[in-house]
Scaffold this motif. Structure first.
Motif, PDB file in Angstrom:
ATOM      1  N   ARG A  49      -0.841   1.177  -1.382  1.00 14.59           N
ATOM      2  CA  ARG A  49      -1.652   0.222  -2.128  1.00 14.59           C
ATOM      3  C   ARG A  49      -2.667  -0.400  -1.173  1.00 14.59           C
ATOM      4  NH1 ARG A  49       0.904  -4.746  -5.574  1.00 14.59           N
ATOM      5  NH2 ARG A  49       1.147  -5.700  -3.518  1.00 14.59           N
ATOM      6  N   VAL A  50      -3.927  -0.395  -1.575  1.00 16.33           N
ATOM      7  CA  VAL A  50      -4.992  -0.912  -0.716  1.00 16.33           C
ATOM      8  C   VAL A  50      -5.280  -2.360  -1.090  1.00 16.33           C
ATOM      9  CG1 VAL A  50      -7.361  -0.624   0.042  1.00 16.33           C
ATOM     10  CG2 VAL A  50      -5.959   1.391  -0.442  1.00 16.33           C
ATOM     11  N   GLU A  51      -4.954  -3.261  -0.168  1.00 16.28           N
ATOM     12  CA  GLU A  51      -5.187  -4.680  -0.364  1.00 16.28           C
ATOM     13  C   GLU A  51      -6.300  -5.153   0.560  1.00 16.28           C
ATOM     14  OE1 GLU A  51      -1.503  -6.680   0.194  1.00 16.28           O
ATOM     15  OE2 GLU A  51      -0.455  -5.552  -1.370  1.00 16.28           O
ATOM     16  N   LYS A  52      -6.687  -6.420   0.418  1.00 19.60           N
ATOM     17  CA  LYS A  52      -7.765  -6.962   1.240  1.00 19.60           C
ATOM     18  C   LYS A  52      -7.409  -6.913   2.725  1.00 19.60           C
ATOM     19  CE  LYS A  52      -9.801 -10.066  -2.201  1.00 19.60           C
ATOM     20  NZ  LYS A  52     -10.124 -11.478  -2.531  1.00 19.60           N
ATOM     21  N   GLN A  53      -6.137  -7.166   3.035  1.00 17.24           N
ATOM     22  CA  GLN A  53      -5.722  -7.165   4.434  1.00 17.24           C
ATOM     23  C   GLN A  53      -5.466  -5.773   4.974  1.00 17.24           C
ATOM     24  OE1 GLN A  53      -4.105  -8.411   1.841  1.00 17.24           O
ATOM     25  NE2 GLN A  53      -1.874  -8.417   2.097  1.00 17.24           N
ATOM     26  N   GLY A  54      -5.585  -4.761   4.117  1.00 13.95           N
ATOM     27  CA  GLY A  54      -5.400  -3.395   4.572  1.00 13.95           C
ATOM     28  C   GLY A  54      -4.435  -2.628   3.693  1.00 13.95           C
ATOM     29  N   PRO A  55      -4.243  -1.332   3.961  1.00 17.73           N
ATOM     30  CA  PRO A  55      -3.322  -0.515   3.155  1.00 17.73           C
ATOM     31  C   PRO A  55      -1.873  -0.894   3.410  1.00 17.73           C
ATOM     32  CG  PRO A  55      -4.166   0.741   5.025  1.00 17.73           C
ATOM     33  CD  PRO A  55      -4.911  -0.556   5.034  1.00 17.73           C
ATOM     34  N   PHE A 149       3.470   0.005   9.836  1.00 20.91           N
ATOM     35  CA  PHE A 149       2.855   1.026   8.992  1.00 20.91           C
ATOM     36  C   PHE A 149       1.329   0.948   8.982  1.00 20.91           C
ATOM     37  CE2 PHE A 149       6.923   1.018   6.267  1.00 20.91           C
ATOM     38  CZ  PHE A 149       7.423   2.123   6.918  1.00 20.91           C
ATOM     39  N   SER A 150       0.765  -0.214   9.283  1.00 20.61           N
ATOM     40  CA  SER A 150      -0.677  -0.408   9.125  1.00 20.61           C
ATOM     41  C   SER A 150      -1.471   0.587   9.974  1.00 20.61           C
ATOM     42  CB  SER A 150      -1.069  -1.845   9.474  1.00 20.61           C
ATOM     43  OG  SER A 150      -0.777  -2.138  10.835  1.00 20.61           O
ATOM     44  N   GLY A 151      -1.071   0.792  11.231  1.00 17.22           N
ATOM     45  CA  GLY A 151      -1.764   1.753  12.090  1.00 17.22           C
ATOM     46  C   GLY A 151      -1.608   3.176  11.597  1.00 17.22           C
ATOM     47  N   VAL A 152      -0.428   3.487  11.059  1.00 17.10           N
ATOM     48  CA  VAL A 152      -0.164   4.818  10.509  1.00 17.10           C
ATOM     49  C   VAL A 152      -1.098   5.108   9.337  1.00 17.10           C
ATOM     50  CG1 VAL A 152       1.538   6.162   9.211  1.00 17.10           C
ATOM     51  CG2 VAL A 152       2.236   4.895  11.253  1.00 17.10           C
ATOM     52  N   LEU A 153      -1.218   4.150   8.422  1.00 21.21           N
ATOM     53  CA  LEU A 153      -2.035   4.349   7.235  1.00 21.21           C
ATOM     54  C   LEU A 153      -3.521   4.412   7.584  1.00 21.21           C
ATOM     55  CD1 LEU A 153      -0.138   2.014   4.744  1.00 21.21           C
ATOM     56  CD2 LEU A 153       0.148   4.465   5.133  1.00 21.21           C
ATOM     57  N   HIS A 201       1.206   8.708  20.531  1.00 19.40           N
ATOM     58  CA  HIS A 201       1.835   7.481  21.001  1.00 19.40           C
ATOM     59  C   HIS A 201       3.119   7.152  20.235  1.00 19.40           C
ATOM     60  CE1 HIS A 201      -1.611   6.644  23.520  1.00 19.40           C
ATOM     61  NE2 HIS A 201      -2.421   6.781  22.480  1.00 19.40           N
ATOM     62  N   ASN A 202       3.220   7.665  19.013  1.00 19.76           N
ATOM     63  CA  ASN A 202       4.381   7.337  18.186  1.00 19.76           C
ATOM     64  C   ASN A 202       4.520   8.404  17.116  1.00 19.76           C
ATOM     65  OD1 ASN A 202       6.217   6.154  16.301  1.00 19.76           O
ATOM     66  ND2 ASN A 202       5.703   4.134  17.088  1.00 19.76           N
ATOM     67  N   PHE A 203       5.729   8.895  16.911  1.00 23.94           N
ATOM     68  CA  PHE A 203       5.953   9.945  15.919  1.00 23.94           C
ATOM     69  C   PHE A 203       6.001   9.385  14.494  1.00 23.94           C
ATOM     70  CE2 PHE A 203       8.426  13.254  13.692  1.00 23.94           C
ATOM     71  CZ  PHE A 203       7.693  14.366  14.069  1.00 23.94           C
ATOM     72  N   LEU A 204       5.918   8.059  14.352  1.00 27.12           N
ATOM     73  CA  LEU A 204       6.062   7.442  13.035  1.00 27.12           C
ATOM     74  C   LEU A 204       5.031   7.966  12.039  1.00 27.12           C
ATOM     75  CD1 LEU A 204       7.577   5.309  11.343  1.00 27.12           C
ATOM     76  CD2 LEU A 204       5.876   3.628  12.118  1.00 27.12           C
ATOM     77  N   SER A 205       3.804   8.231  12.494  1.00 26.09           N
ATOM     78  CA  SER A 205       2.765   8.672  11.567  1.00 26.09           C
ATOM     79  C   SER A 205       3.118  10.011  10.924  1.00 26.09           C
ATOM     80  CB  SER A 205       1.413   8.767  12.281  1.00 26.09           C
ATOM     81  OG  SER A 205       1.497   9.638  13.390  1.00 26.09           O
TER      82      SER A 205
END
Length: 282
Positions: A49-55, A149-153, A201-205
């Motif tokens: 969901r895309v909000e003002k503060q980010g996905p 999650f923000s960096g991933v998205l 840097h991280n496998f989370l993405s």
């Protein structure tokens, strides 16, 4: 719409949830935590969901999206896994600090509040009770997860891996916010160099993208990305990621911090087997 107030202002009331779970039908999308997305992707479509503060990463819960039913005929929960966000309803926590009474908010006129019936929110001294303390812990977990999650998205947006949820527009969603899913045709064809950059840097993405891809099997066909039905197995390169159930099972499973499973009930001394994988007697 009533402005939510802090729990401190309604601390004299009690939480009185209904005897059935039909209130879940009013929810469209809820946020997800890092501790539960491996498990939740087996039962719910994951959407952004895309909000003002980010996905924001979360789960689609409304019955119109799901291939299976969450409630039985009596309105009782029959889902296999109850997401953390459902355990926090009807409360919210826009900002999570150190004071549960201030951080957690609710509609002052909520039908889930009662002056006499239900569970106390605070103790006799006006301090946060066990319910509020646990809610605060879960909200902190969800907040921390969304930050991770923000960096991933952002990577998904840059790579063009997200497509709008088919069959909907902003008027169909909570708060009029657009919903997106991972493109099930583009992600399997992503090049190894791009995967390496995502996981540098991280496998989370990569981990989250696989879970998002896998979760689409829980989404009704009319909401699937239109090109998904055109993808044939032979179109996949042998070295690329394929939508196989083995992939999700190969990932390390992380249990959430809730009460879905009580470790005290697990007999750790006996070998665990699955149907078709019986342990031969020694």
């Amino acid at each position: 719409m009533t402005q939510p107030v802090s729990v401190r202002k309604i601390a004299h009331l009690r939480l009185a949830m209904p005897t059935d779970d039909r209130w879940i039908d009013d929810l469209d999308w809820v946020p997800i935590s890092t501790t539960e997305f491996h498990l939740a992707c087996r039962y719910y479509p994951i959407a952004i969901r895309v909000e003002k503060q980010g996905p924001q990463l979360g789960l689609l819960l409304h019955q119109r999206y799901l291939t299976h039913r969450l409630l039985d005929a009596a309105g009782k929960w029959r889902g296999a896994y109850r997401p953390i966000a459902l355990r926090c309803f009807p409360f919210e926590a826009p900002c999570v600090g150190d004071d549960p009474l201030t951080d957690i908010v609710i509609d002052a006129n909520s039908k889930y509040l009662s002056p006499t019936a239900g569970t106390p929110i605070v103790d006799e001294a006006g301090r946060p009770g066990p319910v509020l303390t646990e809610l605060h812990r879960l909200f902190r977990l969800l907040k921390r997860s969304q930050e991770l999650f923000s960096g991933v998205l952002d990577q998904y947006l840059i790579a063009g891996l997200l497509v709008p949820l088919a069959g909907t527009d902003v008027d169909d969603t909570d708060d009029g916010l657009p919903l997106y899913v991972v493109d099930p045709t583009r992600f399997p064809r992503i090049e190894n160099a791009a995967l390496g950059a995502m996981a540098r840097h991280n496998f989370l993405s990569v981990d989250v993208a696989v879970a998002c891809h896998f979760s689409l099997r829980n989404l009704r066909p009319e909401y699937q990305p239109k090109d998904a039905t055109r993808l044939h197995p032979q179109a996949f390169d042998s070295h690329s990621i394929t939508p196989d159930t083995i992939m999700i099972d190969d990932l390390s499973l992380v249990l959430d911090d809730g009460e879905l499973i009580s470790l005290s009930d697990i007999d750790m001394t006996r070998p665990q087997t699955r149907p078709g994988h019986e342990v031969a007697p020694s």
